[in-house]
Design an enzyme around this catalytic site. Sequence first.
Site, PDB file in Angstrom:
ATOM      1  N   ARG A  59       0.891  -1.136  -0.018  1.00 57.51           N
ATOM      2  CA  ARG A  59       0.021  -0.045   0.074  1.00 57.51           C
ATOM      3  C   ARG A  59       0.831   1.281  -0.089  1.00 57.51           C
ATOM      4  O   ARG A  59       0.389   2.228  -0.636  1.00 57.51           O
ATOM      5  CB  ARG A  59      -1.056   0.015   1.192  1.00 57.51           C
ATOM      6  CG  ARG A  59      -1.944   1.132   1.298  1.00 57.51           C
ATOM      7  CD  ARG A  59      -2.954   0.929   2.142  1.00 57.51           C
ATOM      8  NE  ARG A  59      -3.918   2.175   2.312  1.00 57.51           N
ATOM      9  CZ  ARG A  59      -4.087   3.004   3.080  1.00 57.51           C
ATOM     10  NH1 ARG A  59      -3.088   2.988   4.276  1.00 57.51           N
ATOM     11  NH2 ARG A  59      -4.944   3.871   3.048  1.00 57.51           N
ATOM     12  N   HIS A  63       0.766   4.237  -2.753  1.00 57.94           N
ATOM     13  CA  HIS A  63       0.648   5.569  -2.405  1.00 57.94           C
ATOM     14  C   HIS A  63       1.681   6.573  -2.569  1.00 57.94           C
ATOM     15  O   HIS A  63       1.593   7.712  -2.833  1.00 57.94           O
ATOM     16  CB  HIS A  63      -0.043   5.677  -0.814  1.00 57.94           C
ATOM     17  CG  HIS A  63      -1.192   5.293  -0.636  1.00 57.94           C
ATOM     18  ND1 HIS A  63      -2.300   5.959   0.339  1.00 57.94           N
ATOM     19  CD2 HIS A  63      -1.934   4.265  -1.178  1.00 57.94           C
ATOM     20  CE1 HIS A  63      -3.344   5.589   0.314  1.00 57.94           C
ATOM     21  NE2 HIS A  63      -3.426   4.351  -0.519  1.00 57.94           N
ATOM     22  N   ASN A  91      -4.084   8.916   3.745  1.00 61.72           N
ATOM     23  CA  ASN A  91      -3.171   8.231   4.626  1.00 61.72           C
ATOM     24  C   ASN A  91      -3.090   8.333   5.964  1.00 61.72           C
ATOM     25  O   ASN A  91      -2.388   7.623   6.762  1.00 61.72           O
ATOM     26  CB  ASN A  91      -1.728   9.023   3.848  1.00 61.72           C
ATOM     27  CG  ASN A  91      -1.476   9.013   2.449  1.00 61.72           C
ATOM     28  OD1 ASN A  91      -1.957   7.817   2.019  1.00 61.72           O
ATOM     29  ND2 ASN A  91      -0.775   9.529   2.006  1.00 61.72           N
ATOM     30  N   HIS A 190      -6.235  -5.976  -2.405  1.00 57.35           N
ATOM     31  CA  HIS A 190      -6.973  -5.936  -1.135  1.00 57.35           C
ATOM     32  C   HIS A 190      -7.419  -7.248  -0.755  1.00 57.35           C
ATOM     33  O   HIS A 190      -8.245  -7.541   0.058  1.00 57.35           O
ATOM     34  CB  HIS A 190      -8.611  -5.019  -1.261  1.00 57.35           C
ATOM     35  CG  HIS A 190      -8.132  -3.855  -1.282  1.00 57.35           C
ATOM     36  ND1 HIS A 190      -9.132  -2.740  -1.386  1.00 57.35           N
ATOM     37  CD2 HIS A 190      -7.105  -2.764  -1.205  1.00 57.35           C
ATOM     38  CE1 HIS A 190      -8.716  -1.549  -1.343  1.00 57.35           C
ATOM     39  NE2 HIS A 190      -7.448  -1.804  -1.285  1.00 57.35           N
TER      40      HIS A 190
END
Length: 316
Positions: A59, A63, A91, A190
């Site tokens: 992740r 990001h 975040n 996910h």
Amino acid sequence: MYFIARISFLWLLICANIINAQLTPNFYARSCPKLHNIVRTTMALAVAREPRMGASILRLFFHDCFVNGCDGSVLLEDTPAFKGEKNAYANQNSLKGFKLIDIIKKNVEAKCKNTVSCSDILALAARDGVVLLGGPRWTVPLGRRDARFASLNAANVNLPPPTANLATLISIFASKNLTARDMTALSGAHTIGMARCSSYRSHIYNEANNINAGFVAARMSTCPSVGGDDNLAPLDMNTPNQFDNSYFRNLMARQGLLHSDQELFNGGSQDAWVRLYAKSNYALAQDFTAAMIKMGNISPLTGFNGEIRRHCRFVN
């Protein structure tokens, strides 16, 4: 005079090629031949202690790449010159793994001082985290350099929120030259990891359509309508620490934890891809790895751009 002019031209050509250098898997073959082993070994120890860490680093890479490219900017702390990305809406209180990246960087520096960028370390660690949790392996192109700044505003604009609808998701990914198919495959990430109650509360309390009633009841037990924002639930309740296609089967059963998850299977353009990935781990692995390589090529800094940070949280 002709000789000098020709030498100058060749030098300019070399510089241009360096500045526009392409990423390559063999970038550190000579300068840091043990890089892959260092990253893999450190990640293996971390994931063995806490399996969730594989998802956290993946992740973190996502990001990073979606905000000004894959340049390690997400790792930077605030400075007087800029507000970093850690406190962006998507975040805040949710990004994990910064200490682990620090440890990997320290281990790499011990063998290859001032050689490997934090952005490349993050790219390798993300791949290794997936592999350690049973997911597919891909070859990571390398040669990124690190940004000297971060942008809170860019993070707030570029990262897809958990409340996004399908059209918004497709638009955000398209802005990064990622197709709707890439987006759906990448959402397969996910299948590992957790989400905070505050990220999915509205989905389970305010949406009666396209969500399984039994799933709602189970999630309400750990996510009250008021409070408990930091309570965690697995994004894939069946195999939360195993990278597989269970996430897509969950979507077909109307058990997507986030609103943005379930939007991928809601009578829209991505239903066919969800069905394919739910049926075939092989198809998921092929498309996920291709999309990860594509995402890892979003606006990297190369050549003389950026820097090789000595510490991943601070510019030199």
